[in-house]
Design a protein around this motif. Structure first.
Motif, PDB file in Angstrom:
ATOM      1  N   PRO A 101     -16.550 -41.516  -2.324  1.00  0.00           N
ATOM      2  CA  PRO A 101     -17.196 -40.220  -2.527  1.00  0.00           C
ATOM      3  C   PRO A 101     -16.269 -39.033  -2.267  1.00  0.00           C
ATOM      4  CG  PRO A 101     -18.679 -41.700  -1.378  1.00  0.00           C
ATOM      5  CD  PRO A 101     -17.342 -42.379  -1.418  1.00  0.00           C
ATOM      6  N   VAL A 116     -26.963 -34.766 -10.046  1.00  0.00           N
ATOM      7  CA  VAL A 116     -27.053 -35.866  -9.094  1.00  0.00           C
ATOM      8  C   VAL A 116     -28.463 -36.450  -9.107  1.00  0.00           C
ATOM      9  CG1 VAL A 116     -26.826 -36.538  -6.673  1.00  0.00           C
ATOM     10  CG2 VAL A 116     -25.266 -34.838  -7.648  1.00  0.00           C
ATOM     11  N   ALA A 118     -30.912 -38.891  -7.255  1.00  0.00           N
ATOM     12  CA  ALA A 118     -31.035 -39.496  -5.931  1.00  0.00           C
ATOM     13  C   ALA A 118     -32.463 -39.968  -5.702  1.00  0.00           C
ATOM     14  CB  ALA A 118     -30.622 -38.492  -4.847  1.00  0.00           C
ATOM     15  N   LYS A 123     -32.590 -44.800  -9.227  1.00  0.00           N
ATOM     16  CA  LYS A 123     -31.371 -44.012  -9.411  1.00  0.00           C
ATOM     17  C   LYS A 123     -30.526 -44.497 -10.585  1.00  0.00           C
ATOM     18  CE  LYS A 123     -29.878 -44.794  -5.200  1.00  0.00           C
ATOM     19  NZ  LYS A 123     -31.028 -45.392  -4.515  1.00  0.00           N
ATOM     20  N   GLY A 172     -26.660 -40.702  -7.015  1.00  0.00           N
ATOM     21  CA  GLY A 172     -26.480 -40.220  -5.653  1.00  0.00           C
ATOM     22  C   GLY A 172     -27.050 -41.175  -4.624  1.00  0.00           C
ATOM     23  N   GLU A 174     -27.787 -42.674  -0.920  1.00  0.00           N
ATOM     24  CA  GLU A 174     -27.970 -42.186   0.445  1.00  0.00           C
ATOM     25  C   GLU A 174     -27.304 -43.073   1.495  1.00  0.00           C
ATOM     26  OE1 GLU A 174     -31.869 -44.545  -0.355  1.00  0.00           O
ATOM     27  OE2 GLU A 174     -30.260 -43.540  -1.480  1.00  0.00           O
ATOM     28  N   PHE A 186     -23.914 -38.981  -1.204  1.00  0.00           N
ATOM     29  CA  PHE A 186     -24.181 -37.817  -2.042  1.00  0.00           C
ATOM     30  C   PHE A 186     -23.811 -36.498  -1.372  1.00  0.00           C
ATOM     31  CE2 PHE A 186     -28.820 -38.852  -0.805  1.00  0.00           C
ATOM     32  CZ  PHE A 186     -28.838 -38.001   0.290  1.00  0.00           C
ATOM     33  N   TYR A 189     -20.972 -34.920  -3.344  1.00  0.00           N
ATOM     34  CA  TYR A 189     -21.062 -34.834  -4.804  1.00  0.00           C
ATOM     35  C   TYR A 189     -21.266 -33.430  -5.353  1.00  0.00           C
ATOM     36  CZ  TYR A 189     -21.166 -39.960  -4.968  1.00  0.00           C
ATOM     37  OH  TYR A 189     -20.843 -41.284  -4.857  1.00  0.00           O
ATOM     38  N   PRO A 191     -23.656 -31.090  -5.707  1.00  0.00           N
ATOM     39  CA  PRO A 191     -24.701 -31.055  -6.741  1.00  0.00           C
ATOM     40  C   PRO A 191     -24.999 -29.647  -7.245  1.00  0.00           C
ATOM     41  CG  PRO A 191     -25.669 -31.369  -4.566  1.00  0.00           C
ATOM     42  CD  PRO A 191     -24.192 -31.489  -4.395  1.00  0.00           C
ATOM     43  N   ALA A 194     -30.284 -31.531  -9.041  1.00  0.00           N
ATOM     44  CA  ALA A 194     -30.597 -32.797  -8.379  1.00  0.00           C
ATOM     45  C   ALA A 194     -31.959 -33.286  -8.848  1.00  0.00           C
ATOM     46  CB  ALA A 194     -30.591 -32.646  -6.866  1.00  0.00           C
ATOM     47  N   LEU A 220     -28.964 -33.368   1.128  1.00  0.00           N
ATOM     48  CA  LEU A 220     -28.758 -33.225  -0.316  1.00  0.00           C
ATOM     49  C   LEU A 220     -29.310 -31.892  -0.799  1.00  0.00           C
ATOM     50  CD1 LEU A 220     -28.029 -34.360  -3.149  1.00  0.00           C
ATOM     51  CD2 LEU A 220     -30.343 -35.344  -3.198  1.00  0.00           C
TER      52      LEU A 220
END
Length: 486
Positions: A101, A116, A118, A123, A172, A174, A186, A189, A191, A194, A220
Motif C-alpha cells: 500500500p 476506493v 471498501a 469489494k 480498499g 481494511e 486503504f 490509497y 481516496p 469511496a 477511510l
C-alpha cells in the motif's frame, strides 16, 4: 525519492498473495525485473506469476536476497511476520523497503482520481465491475483489484500515459498494512471517491470487536480528499453510524425503499441465469433497467453502487447498462469449475457467514433445478475462531446437504477460542438440515462427497484458500468413480 521509472529490480517478500502477485505482474509488464519469494503458491496466482515471468523462490530465506542481487526496492507483504528471515535481512541490511500500500501511495496515486471500493463484503466484484465499466465507457482507467476478472486482462493495470486526474479503481482492504505499519491498507490509497458496501465484524486476528472495525473505516472517511464523495449502503447499521463522519457529499443506496436512501433496486428477477432489476431514485423515478450475468441480491447491490458512481462521473446510463450486462464475473466467485457426469462444481471464496448465506441464496436462484450441496472449509482467520460459531448454523440453510471440513491449522489459536466444525454439524442438524463432518485427510474427504453425488447436483465448494486441491481432486474423482447416478 525514487520514482517508478527509477526502479530496475524489485524483490517481493510474500509475492503469492492475490494483490502482491498482481503488483509483481504489473511491474514485470512495465519492464522491471521482479523476483519474489513465498510458500507454496496456488492457482490462480501461481498461473499469474508464471505467465508474467516473475522469478519465484519457494520458502523464505535471507540468502534469497544475495541470490537475486541487490534490488532497488524490497516490497514486504502483510502476511510476513517481523521474525521472517528474509524481511529481517532486507531491513537490517539497510535496503529500501516498503509495504505494497505504501508503494502505491509513493509511486502511483498522487496524481490520479482514486476510486476506493471498501467494505466487509463485495469489494472485489464491485471494484471489478467499476473498472470494467469505466474501460467500456472509454475512460483511461487504472485499477488494482484483489481478484482475477474475466473482463480485465490483469488484476493490476496502470495507464502510463493517462492525464492527471484519470480514474484509478482500488479495492480498499481494511486488513493491516505490514508488521511495522499496523493500519488498514486503504489508509494509503488517497481516496477521492469511496464506495462503502458494508461493515461487519471480520478479521478477528487483528480487530478485537466491531467497534475496532468501525474505527478503521472512520479512518477511510477521514481521508477522502476535498472534491470527492462517499457512496454508502444503508443496509448495515455500522455504515449508518459512520455517515456523520463524512466531510464530503454522501450518496446512499439500500436494498429497499424503506431505508429512504437516494437509490434502491426494484423488480429484482432471476431467469435463465440472468439477474435483472430496475434502478429507482428516492423520488420514485426509474433511472435504468439493469441486466447482470451475476446471480444474487448481493450482486444487485454491487451493481447499484457502480451505477451511482458512474453516473456521478458523467457516464451515460445506457453505457453503464451495456457494460454491466457484459460482465461475466470473478474467478473464485461462483465460478463454474467443471461438470462431470451431470455434477456441476462451483468454486467460491465465501467464508464469512453473511457471504456464505448470500452465495448459497444466489446459487439456489441461478440453478433452481439442481440439488445444492455445499462443502465448506473454515480457513480464514475469523472462521477458524468461534466468534461466528452460532451464526454459521443458519448460513447453510439453502443447501440440501452441507459438508463441513475440519478447520484449517488452529495451532496459533487458544483452544477455548477455536471454531468447532463438529459443533457446527450438530447445530445444523438441530435446525433440521442435513450436515456431515468431512474426514481430515483430503482424499478421503473428496471421496466422501463424490460417492454421494447425484447427476443434476450442484456442489459449491467454499474456501478462501487452496483447500488441498479439493476441487481438482473432486472433478477427477467424479469423472473416474465407477458407480451409477440416480
Amino acid at each position: 525519492m525514487k520514482t517508478l521509472s527509477d526502479l530496475k529490480h524489485v524483490h517481493i517478500v510474500g509475492v503469492g498473495g492475490t494483490l502482491m502477485g498482481a503488483f509483481a505482474a504489473f511491474l514485470k509488464r512495465a519492464g522491471v525485473r521482479v523476483t519474489g519469494s513465498d510458500g507454496p503458491v496456488y492457482p490462480p496466482m501461481s498461473d499469474v506469476l508464471r505467465d508474467a515471468g516473475v522469478e519465484l523462490y519457494t520458502g523464505y530465506d535471507a540468502a534469497n536476497l544475495s541470490r537475486v542481487g541487490r534490488p532497488d526496492l524490497v516490497v514486504i507483504g502483510n502476511v510476513v511476520r517481523r521474525d521472517n528471515p528474509e524481511a529481517r535481512a532486507a531491513i537490517d541490511g539497510k535496503l529500501d523497503y516498503t509495504s505494497l500500500p505504501e508503494a502505491m501511495e509513493r509511486f502511483l496515486l498522487v496524481r490520479t482520481r482514486n476510486l476506493v471500493v471498501a467494505g466487509t463484503h463485495g469489494k472485489t466484484t464491485t471494484s471489478s465491475l467499476l473498472a470494467h465499466a469505466l474501460r467500456e465507457a472509454g475512460f483511461p482507467v487504472s485499477w488494482f483489484i484483489g481478484g482475477v476478472c474475466q473482463e480485465l486482462p490483469h488484476s493490476f493495470h496502470v495507464e502510463r500515459e493517462a492525464a492527471e486526474g484519470a480514474p484509478f479503481v482500488l479495492e480498499g482492504d481494511e486488513y493491516d498494512t505490514a508488521f511495522w505499519d499496523k493500519v488498514p491498507k486503504f489508509n494509503h490509497y488517497l481516496p477521492d471517491d469511496a464506495i462503502l458496501t458494508s461493515v461487519e465484524f471480520d478479521h478477528a486476528d487483528i480487530y478485537a470487536d466491531l467497534a475496532a472495525v468501525e474505527r478503521a473505516f472512520e479512518g477511510l472517511l477521514d481521508r477522502i480528499r476535498p472534491g470527492g464523495r462517499l457512496i454508502a449502503c444503508l443496509d448495515f447499521e455500522s455504515v449508518r453510524k459512520l455517515l456523520p463522519r463524512a466531510r464530503v457529499p454522501v450518496t446512499t443506496y439500500a436494498s429497499t425503499a424503506a431505508q429512504r436512501a437516494d437509490y434502491f433496486p426494484s423488480e429484482i428477477r432471476t431467469r435463465d441465469g440472468l439477474t435483472s432489476f430496475r434502478v429507482m431514485n428516492k423520488g420514485g423515478a426509474s433511472e435504468a433497467d439493469i441486466r447482470l450475468q451475476l446471480p444474487g441480491n448481493h450482486n444487485v447491490m454491487n451493481a447499484l453502487a457502480v451505477f451511482i458512481e458512474l453516473r456521478g462521473l458523467g457516464v451515460p446510463a445506457e453505457k453503464i447498462v451495456s457494460a454491466l450486462a457484459s460482465f461475466r464475473g470473478i474467478k473464485r466467485r461462483q465460478e463454474e469449475r467443471g461438470e462431470k457426469r451431470g455434477v456441476l462444481v462451483i468454486d467460491d471464496f465465501a467464508h464469512h457467514p453473511t457471504a456464505v448465506r448470500e452465495t448459497l441464496k444466489a446459487l439456489r436462484a441461478k440453478y433452481p433445478a439442481r440439488r445444492l450441496v455445499s462443502v465448506f472449509e473454515p480457513r480464514s482467520a475469523t472462521s477458524r475462531r468461534k466468534v461466528f460459531q452460532a451464526e454459521y448454523a443458519a448460513a447453510f440453510d439453502e443447501a440440501a446437504v452441507a459438508y463441513i471440513a475440519n478447520a484449517y491449522d488452529q495451532s496459533s489459536i487458544k483452544s477455548d477460542d477455536q471454531f468447532s466444525s463438529a459443533q457446527l454439524v450438530e447445530d445444523m442438524k438441530k435446525r433440521g438440515g442435513e450436515a456431515r463432518l468431512l474426514p481430515q485427510e483430503i482424499d478421503a474427504a473428496v471421496l466422501a462427497v463424490a460417492s454421494q453425488a447425484k447427476s443434476g447436483d450442484l456442489i459449491a465448494v467454499l474456501s478462501n484458500g487452496g483447500f488441498g486441491g479439493f476441487i481438482g481432486k473432486l472433478l477427477t474423482e467424479l469423472d473416474e468413480v465407477k458407480r451409477s447416478f440416480d
